[in-house]
Design an enzyme around this catalytic site. Structure first.
Site, PDB file in Angstrom:
ATOM      1  N   THR B 467       0.813  -1.217   0.000  1.00 21.58           N
ATOM      2  CA  THR B 467       0.000   0.000   0.000  1.00 21.58           C
ATOM      3  C   THR B 467       0.841   1.259   0.000  1.00 21.58           C
ATOM      4  O   THR B 467       0.376   2.313  -0.415  1.00 21.58           O
ATOM      5  CB  THR B 467      -0.852   0.018   1.273  1.00 21.58           C
ATOM      6  OG1 THR B 467       0.012  -0.326   2.376  1.00 21.58           O
ATOM      7  CG2 THR B 467      -1.966  -0.996   1.198  1.00 21.58           C
ATOM      8  N   ALA B 509      -3.232   3.833   7.637  1.00 26.44           N
ATOM      9  CA  ALA B 509      -2.788   5.224   7.467  1.00 26.44           C
ATOM     10  C   ALA B 509      -3.301   6.079   8.617  1.00 26.44           C
ATOM     11  O   ALA B 509      -2.567   6.898   9.179  1.00 26.44           O
ATOM     12  CB  ALA B 509      -3.275   5.767   6.126  1.00 26.44           C
ATOM     13  N   ARG B 625      -7.680  13.333   4.495  1.00 23.45           N
ATOM     14  CA  ARG B 625      -6.408  13.810   3.965  1.00 23.45           C
ATOM     15  C   ARG B 625      -5.765  12.711   3.120  1.00 23.45           C
ATOM     16  O   ARG B 625      -5.833  11.534   3.462  1.00 23.45           O
ATOM     17  CB  ARG B 625      -5.534  14.101   5.171  1.00 23.45           C
ATOM     18  CG  ARG B 625      -4.387  15.014   4.951  1.00 23.45           C
ATOM     19  CD  ARG B 625      -3.762  15.206   6.344  1.00 23.45           C
ATOM     20  NE  ARG B 625      -2.658  16.119   6.307  1.00 23.45           N
ATOM     21  CZ  ARG B 625      -1.724  16.142   7.276  1.00 23.45           C
ATOM     22  NH1 ARG B 625      -1.818  15.306   8.315  1.00 23.45           N
ATOM     23  NH2 ARG B 625      -0.730  16.985   7.211  1.00 23.45           N
ATOM     24  N   ILE B 626      -5.142  13.119   2.030  1.00 20.84           N
ATOM     25  CA  ILE B 626      -4.410  12.182   1.177  1.00 20.84           C
ATOM     26  C   ILE B 626      -2.925  12.320   1.504  1.00 20.84           C
ATOM     27  O   ILE B 626      -2.342  13.391   1.351  1.00 20.84           O
ATOM     28  CB  ILE B 626      -4.669  12.483  -0.320  1.00 20.84           C
ATOM     29  CG1 ILE B 626      -6.160  12.294  -0.655  1.00 20.84           C
ATOM     30  CG2 ILE B 626      -3.784  11.620  -1.210  1.00 20.84           C
ATOM     31  CD1 ILE B 626      -6.688  10.885  -0.513  1.00 20.84           C
ATOM     32  N   LEU B 627      -2.312  11.242   1.974  1.00 16.99           N
ATOM     33  CA  LEU B 627      -0.919  11.317   2.421  1.00 16.99           C
ATOM     34  C   LEU B 627       0.060  11.309   1.259  1.00 16.99           C
ATOM     35  O   LEU B 627       1.118  11.921   1.313  1.00 16.99           O
ATOM     36  CB  LEU B 627      -0.605  10.149   3.354  1.00 16.99           C
ATOM     37  CG  LEU B 627      -1.419  10.114   4.660  1.00 16.99           C
ATOM     38  CD1 LEU B 627      -1.061   8.874   5.463  1.00 16.99           C
ATOM     39  CD2 LEU B 627      -1.165  11.366   5.485  1.00 16.99           C
ATOM     40  N   GLY B 699      -8.897   6.715   5.172  1.00 19.89           N
ATOM     41  CA  GLY B 699      -8.591   5.385   4.618  1.00 19.89           C
ATOM     42  C   GLY B 699      -8.960   5.239   3.156  1.00 19.89           C
ATOM     43  O   GLY B 699      -9.973   5.758   2.699  1.00 19.89           O
ATOM     44  N   GLU B 702     -10.102   0.272   0.798  1.00 19.16           N
ATOM     45  CA  GLU B 702     -11.285  -0.498   0.470  1.00 19.16           C
ATOM     46  C   GLU B 702     -12.381   0.302  -0.225  1.00 19.16           C
ATOM     47  O   GLU B 702     -13.206  -0.249  -0.959  1.00 19.16           O
ATOM     48  CB  GLU B 702     -11.818  -1.164   1.748  1.00 19.16           C
ATOM     49  CG  GLU B 702     -10.911  -2.318   2.113  1.00 19.16           C
ATOM     50  CD  GLU B 702     -10.907  -2.704   3.571  1.00 19.16           C
ATOM     51  OE1 GLU B 702     -11.413  -3.765   3.886  1.00 19.16           O
ATOM     52  OE2 GLU B 702     -10.356  -1.936   4.394  1.00 19.16           O
TER      53      GLU B 702
END
Lengths: 290, 735
Positions: B467, B509, B625-627, B699, B702
């Site tokens: 991931t 995450a 948030r998108i890391l 997340g 999924e």
């Protein structure tokens, strides 16, 4: 899984290979690209005491036109066939066929000769060769002989090759004016064996009538099927929608599919009809008949 | 802190090692003197082993032992834990409980000899009648609490009067839907390498959770947990099946103890079908009704799924019906039946993926009956607060996802009636569906360490399933410590590291990310404190609030600064470390927390062959948030491709007579590959969510799968007028 034990031979010449086959008539298999044989051995669906690897024998990989024939060396890789300029230009049906065999990684190793010699009705080249009226050349201890493709497939995994013979060449008549061919395959997903597939080849005369027709069917019976009645029906007809549809219907009647995970008997037969109709239509288009 | 690294599309740090073969997966770890174990599994689904003849195998060269229930070490403890752990069969008795159950292990000095020996084992079993058909056990269906999102949830929930609501609507749909048994099939099979030294055990395992493996083995072998170390550095896909330590893990450790050599044991592809879980089949019923304007008057979602005779797993397909659409009347119900099968388990979006197929298909059917645009129907019943309990959402940008998705996809070009649009002889169809997945968050710990060279080392015992964990957590730490990305090393996958939760439920995450954030922040604050009390520091005597971390230095608002290298040198030259710990507080009592999205799919259906090609998919997701824009995109992309497989291909077909799965390899168990996939465009809308967890992450693993299969099935209906309510949508169903 791993295969049961076997002896491995890598002869340097065809004569040597033939001699080895003669030495172990009951118990040897020719290893060409290995893409059918090795999975079979690995899954222990089959076994062989001796593998005769023809990979070291020179002069078995070529594609050339000679004497009114396309000559394909027995060990020519599917990927070579697919990329060959002459094949792309003059034999689009062979490109149709090669590009739907398994996946690119398999095609880099798998060979055209192996695809035929294995005698698997699920393989793709047999139907195409039946449609094209090809010949195969077999080398044995008493020399070379030429076998017409319609005399080649005798049963499930059984061909006209003698135990000591090796398929060295495939010969396909060069295209004539007004000829065209196509291969159409239905698969559950990309890379699968055919649920059903159909190869069609037509020669249309200057008057617009069908002079020659070839129809081959994949995975629709214990052997690759040549749909003779449908071929005959087309001769002398104009290649129009109704005639092609009728030929497709007749071809489907020649099938003897078995029910499996790819579908029921009726379903496969119906698919044979649809696919033959499409293959014929495409072949006629390529022949310039519309 | 300024965020310079978080969000950036850094390439996965382990990518190069993986594609060059340098990465050692668990089975590949070099352990001196290791021997090889190969399992023998049962050919029948139920019965008792009367006789097991291992003599031929034992006579073969190189064979060290063939271990079955007859000679296996008796485990001093029951290797079973609370929670999502699974009951295992570790050669302790003669019972056969499902097909492909491990019943013996052959151990030899080479892998090939072990395979050969395993094949020579002869088993004589007393066969008992088995049941593998859900239909045959429906009369014994029963409710069971559901383990989902880290907590136990009620199988049934209801509010309002659903029966009345269903009658009150202007249109109603009541249909049954089915999803088949599916098997995870990660590229890397399950594998365990077990090595004993006295009563200390080291295990390299293909696992999503080293801490559970550790506790389970300690319990089974009756040794203190601190005696067990479990290491998982690389995982070649897992998707839930490696979330539990299955029988082979215990058997590998048992065999290693018995032959007094380290043992390597991997499952064959064939052995992946049965003993290591899978998504259970579901039989679902959905009833939805709405007013003329599309406002839902009732939702009822019921599901039955099978579990094994000896353990419980509930595929929670009806959970999302509780939270997704506004309706005064909602009812959801889960039932399970017991079959003679291996225990099913979590498989990517367990419940949400299978359930969304049913619910989102029913919504499409309702829209069709109302002669309404399916998107308009969903907007008409847009839930502004969680319909289950009235809680506000911590963040929800679903409306924006719908709008952006529809725009990008060209939803307005959707054929109004089936069979009305063709492209090169094929029917064109377009469908959409909503995606929803809970924002899970579990307790996690991390450690952050500043080294004398001014670089940081951060670790947590989590797993990188492919991931991007190795990459994204370094990004978080880099920002907190004011370091460039290259100066932070993140390590994981070892039970000697700070404890992390299972790498599942799309919560790594959020959970580990938050722990890394807290640990890094604690380290930074400690470094600041160290500086301000150090009389030799330019920052001496300043207030902490005046100081920020930047480019490997602590910088004061005045412009004065001190570097980490200098700071540590003056403090004695030893690394300085801090630990961080996070756990959910009471924010989940106050807010409902979910990631949302919208799928749009275009299919081409051959009218005579029934083949479906997904030519185009657009998915727009909002999940906090998108890391890392690249790894997040890959997660959504993977989810959407999985949706194609789920819609069109995946099916573990049972031979009901033999009680076993017939499609036991990848030539018969089909998953979508590159050549099956058309254009896929995943997009995300960033959200600020101050409530969900310290990292602000909801997340991504999924969510991309939820609703994807339904969008495709809805597109197939739009193309053909045929409603397929039973997955997968194979050509025969369309003829």
């Amino acid at each position: 899984m791993i295969p049961s034990s076997f002896d491995y031979h890598a002869p340097a010449t065809l004569a040597e290979a033939v001699a080895l086959l003669g030495k172990y008539p009951e118990d040897a298999k020719v290893l060409s690209g290995g893409q059918s044989l090795l999975p079979l051995l690995k899954l222990r669906l089959g076994q062989a005491g001796h593998l005769i690897d023809i990979g070291k024998i020179p002069g078995l990989e070529y594609i050339k036109e000679e004497g009114g024939m396309l000559r394909i060396g027995g060990r020519t890789r599917e990927s070579a066939l697919e990329r060959s300029e002459i094949v792309q230009k003059r034999y689009p049906i062979l490109v149709d066929t090669a590009k739907v065999i398994a996946d690119p990684i398999v095609r880099n190793l798998a060979t055209v000769g192996g695809n035929l010699a294995h005698g698997d009705p699920g393989n793709d080249h047999p139907a195409t060769m039946l449609a094209l009226g090809a010949q195969v050349v077999a080398m044995g201890k008493s020399g070379e002989r030429v076998i017409p493709i319609d005399k080649f497939f005798l049963g499930l995994f059984r061909t006209a090759l003698q135990p000591d013979e090796i398929l060295t060449e495939i010969r396909i008549p060069a295209p004539v004016e007004g000829s065209g061919g196509a291969y159409v395959k239905l698969e559950r997903k990309v890379g699968d064996y055919a649920t059903a597939a159909s190869a069609a080849y037509v020669v249309i005369g200057t008057q617009g009538f069908v002079e020659r027709a070839g129809i081959g069917l994949t995975n629709l019976g214990p052997t690759p099927i040549k749909a003779t009645a449908a071929e005959k029906y087309l001769i002398g007809k104009k290649p129009e929608t109704a005639a092609l549809a009728e030929a497709a219907r007749i071809a489907a009647q020649a099938t003897e599919p078995s029910a499996d995970r790819r579908g029921a008997v009726e379903y496969k037969r119906e698919m044979a009809r649809v696919l033959t109709g499409r293959a014929l239509k495409k072949a006629v288009e390529r022949a310039g008949g519309k | 802190m300024t965020t310079r690294n978080v969000g950036q599309p850094f390439v996965r740090r382990d990518g190069r090692a993986k594609v060059t073969g340098e990465a050692r997966y668990s089975y590949e770890v070099a352990v001196p003197d290791a021997v090889y174990g190969v399992l023998v599994t049962s050919g029948i689904a139920k019965g008792r082993i009367v006789e097991i003849d291992t003599s031929a195998a034992e006579r073969e060269a190189g064979v060290l032992a063939v271990i079955s229930h007859k000679n296996a070490l008796r485990l001093p403890g029951e290797p079973h834990l609370e929670g999502p752990d699974r009951v295992v069969q570790a050669l302790q008795d003669d019972r056969i409980r499902y097909s492909n159950q491990p019943i013996a292990v052959a151990v030899a000095d080479t892998f090939e000899r072990a395979v050969h020996a395993a094949m020579l084992v002869r088993v004589n079993a007393e066969v008992a009648a088995h049941t593998v058909r859900v239909e045959d056990e429906l009369h014994n269906a029963f409710p069971h609490k559901i383990m989902a999102g880290g907590k136990l949830q009620e199988p049934d929930e209801s509010h309002g009067d659903v029966a009345a609501g269903l009658v009150a609507g202007a249109a109603r749909v009541e249909e049954a839907y089915e999803t088949p048994f599916e098997t995870h099939n990660p590229l890397e099979p399950h594998a365990t390498v077990a090595s004993w030294s006295g009563d200390r055990l080291t295990v390299y395992d293909a696992s999503q959770w080293v801490f559970a493996v550790k506790k389970k083995l300690a319990k089974g072998f009756g040794i203190p947990p601190e005696n067990v170390r479990v290491v998982t550095k690389f995982v070649g896909g897992a998707f839930g099946c490696k979330g539990s330590a299955w029988s082979h893990v215990v058997i590998a450790a048992l065999a290693a103890k018995q032959v007094a050599r380290p043992v390597k044991l991997a499952l064959s592809r064939h052995q992946m079908f049965g003993p290591v879980g899978g998504r259970p089949r579901t039989r679902q019923k959905v009833a939805v009704a709405a007013q003329r304007d599309g406002k839902l008057t009732a939702i009822r979602h019921e599901t039955v799924s099978p579990t094994s005779r000896f353990d419980v797993f509930v595929e929670a397909s009806a959970l999302q019906a509780r939270h997704l659409y506004a309706s005064p009347n909602i009812e959801s119900r889960h039932r399970i039946v017991r079959l003679d099968i291996g225990t099913p388990t979590f498989m990517r979006a367990p419940g949400e993926s299978s359930g969304s197929f049913a619910l989102e298909s029913a919504m499409d059917e309702l829209a069709h009956r109302l002669e309404m645009d399916p998107l308009a129907l969903r907007l008409a019943s847009y839930a502004e607060k969680d319909p289950a309990d009235g809680k506000p959402f911590s963040s929800k940008s679903l409306r924006a996802c719908y709008q952006e998705g529809a725009r990008r996809f060209g939803w307005e070009k959707r054929p109004r009636t089936p069979r009305s649009q063709t492209r090169s002889g094929q029917f064109v169809g377009m469908g959409m569906a909503t995606a929803m997945y809970p924002a899970n968050f579990a307790p996690a710990q991390a450690l952050a360490r500043m080294l004398p060279d001014g670089s940081a080392q951060v670790e947590s015992g989590t797993i990188d399933l492919g991931t991007g964990a190795y990459t994204v957590f370094a990004q978080i730490a880099a920002d907190e410590l004011g370091l460039p990305f290259e100066k932070v090393r993140f390590d994981l996958g070892d039970s000697d590291m700070p404890e992390a939760p299972i790498a599942a439920g799309s919560m790594t995450a959020a959970s580990v990310g938050s722990a890394v954030l807290v640990a890094s922040r604690a380290l930074r604050d400690r470094l600041i404190r160290t500086a301000i009390v150090d009389s030799a520091s330019p920052l001496h005597g300043l207030a902490p609030i005046e100081i920020r971390a930047e480019d490997g230095r602590l910088v004061a608002t005045s412009g004065k600064s001190d570097s980490y290298v200098e700071l540590i040198r003056r403090a004695g030259g030893k690394p300085i470390e801090e630990r961080g710990k996070t756990a959910p507080g009471d924010e989940r009592e106050k807010f409902s927390m979910h990631g949302f999205g919208a799928h749009f799919a275009e299919v081409l259906v051959d009218p005579d062959l029934g083949t479906v090609h997904v030519s185009r998919m657009v998915g727009v997701f909002a999940t906090g948030r998108i890391l890392n824009a690249r790894t997040a995109r890959s997660q959504f992309l993977g989810g959407m491709v999985w949706g194609i497989g789920m819609a069109l291909h995946e099916h573990s077909v049972f031979d009901e007579k033999l009680g076993r799965i017939m499609t036991r390899d990848l030539s018969d168990y089909h998953v979508a590959v590159n050549a099956d996939v058309g254009s896929i465009e995943p997009l995300f809308l960033e959200e600020e969510d101050a409530h969900v967890d310290p990292a602000g992450v909801k997340g991504a693993g999924e969510l991309g799968l939820c609703g994807a299969a339904a969008a495709i099935a809805n597109a197939v209906f739009n193309a053909t007028g045929k409603r397929i309510r039973e997955l997968p949508i194979t050509p025969d169903k369309l003829l």
